[in-house]
Design an enzyme around this catalytic site. Sequence first.
Site, PDB file in Angstrom:
ATOM      1  CG  MET A   1     -33.636  18.816 -27.114  1.00 40.60           C
ATOM      2  SD  MET A   1     -32.343  19.369 -28.255  1.00 40.60           S
ATOM      3  CE  MET A   1     -30.879  18.697 -27.450  1.00 40.60           C
ATOM      4  CG  ASP A   2     -40.306  23.452 -28.089  1.00 39.72           C
ATOM      5  OD1 ASP A   2     -39.952  24.429 -27.405  1.00 39.72           O
ATOM      6  OD2 ASP A   2     -41.386  23.422 -28.711  1.00 39.72           O
TER       7      ASP A   2
END
Lengths: 247, 247
Positions: free
Chosen positions: A166-167
């Site tokens: 996600m990051d």
Amino acid sequence: MMRTGFQRVARLVHHKALPRNPHLLPKLHQASAFGSSTDSLVARFCPEKTDLKDYALPNASWCPDMLSLYQEFLEKTKSGRWIKLPSFKSNREHIQGLKLPSGLVTASDKQDWRIFTRCILLEGQGYEYVIFFHPSEKKSVCLFQPGPYLEGAPGFAHGGSLAAMMDETFSKTAYLAGEGLFTLSLNIRFKNLIPVGSLAVLDIQVEKIEDQKLHMSCIAQSRDKQTVYAKCSGVFLQMQLEEDPPQ
Amino acid sequence: MMRTGFQRVARLVHHKALPRNPHLLPKLHQASAFGSSTDSLVARFCPEKTDLKDYALPNASWCPDMLSLYQEFLEKTKSGRWIKLPSFKSNREHIQGLKLPSGLVTASDKQDWRIFTRCILLEGQGYEYVIFFHPSEKKSVCLFQPGPYLEGAPGFAHGGSLAAMMDETFSKTAYLAGEGLFTLSLNIRFKNLIPVGSLAVLDIQVEKIEDQKLHMSCIAQSRDKQTVYAKCSGVFLQMQLEEDPPQ
């Protein structure tokens, strides 16, 4: 020196101390700050000709769901609304020709540097993923298939591997949508575990850009949207990279 | 079947639907639920004799800071207040002899499964870390040295690699301190980047245990505490693992 310099820059930026310490900060051209067009950012990011290996291409390990959704999105790129982002082994290759904020010195090039989400090069064992970006709507889709080296609970992807995915997808989207460079915060709620070897679809959206910060959201779910794996919000700091003067 | 079963269990637990769907849930012995003593959990987790390789031991890649702080904590283990946790290649090895919640079927053992934070076995290239646990105070310290395969910005650890390290240290602490098994949420604020090859010290504390949830906090900083890298809070769900009946 590198360490202190970078930390002071980062800390100052995080503490909104930009005006008082301009000598440590990246040279911001206020008039044009964060004014690079998405088109020019995308053009730099997705070179038409390159010798670099693109890791975001199908291989024998991809599950049928991953492969067919990849083909669907690839079809959508033909209209020009969606763009498939290449994925090189290191971020150094993505920002070739650009200078990091002044005051920072990057470590030597002698090591085998890898961007974390490409740390495992064995097909199917680690991260398999591809990101598609929609410039005009400032959103992305990431197709993510975790391999057996990303395990947490037996048979399921580690929560940290999804957090990192996600990051990373936030990071590429933030950069292309508005020169977002550093993660300031991540807020993740996990709902279900992702079985190793299966597809998770991450839908990322830039919600707003305010005070040099990009606010983003992500939902990770199964292809049929019946199972939500996690929801996440993230904030990224804008910082314009300057072009390196020609050598 | 595995996928659906697990997701239903996980979703029910997450939605606090335990009482209405007991047939899908792990068999909880209400009288003794979450009553395993920390001592017995630690004893199972840290076998005195094992043929398994412990990856949380010094190697030539450790920086002097990492090595000397490791020695300091190792000294503290002699009083019995601190315990050095072994770190095996897979979580499967940590929970040998225990059954996952009923309704879940784990994937086959034929693959080379690795816990995400031990996905790279080359010394110094990926995750180098060791966790020390303080049972009576329900706290942990993790010494973490990111290698060049964990890169984000050139020369610095990827935010996602730190997020995963925090999740993993939370996870081991939550299990030993109160049978915390699944991450429900992570909330991370990044302050400074960690230079590749340097030491970050993660201090983890269980703040409270309430409604079958463990609330935990983490601060990651330099050894001299002059530079904070990130702060994080996390919530874990308690779930008691049953002993496997002898074969």
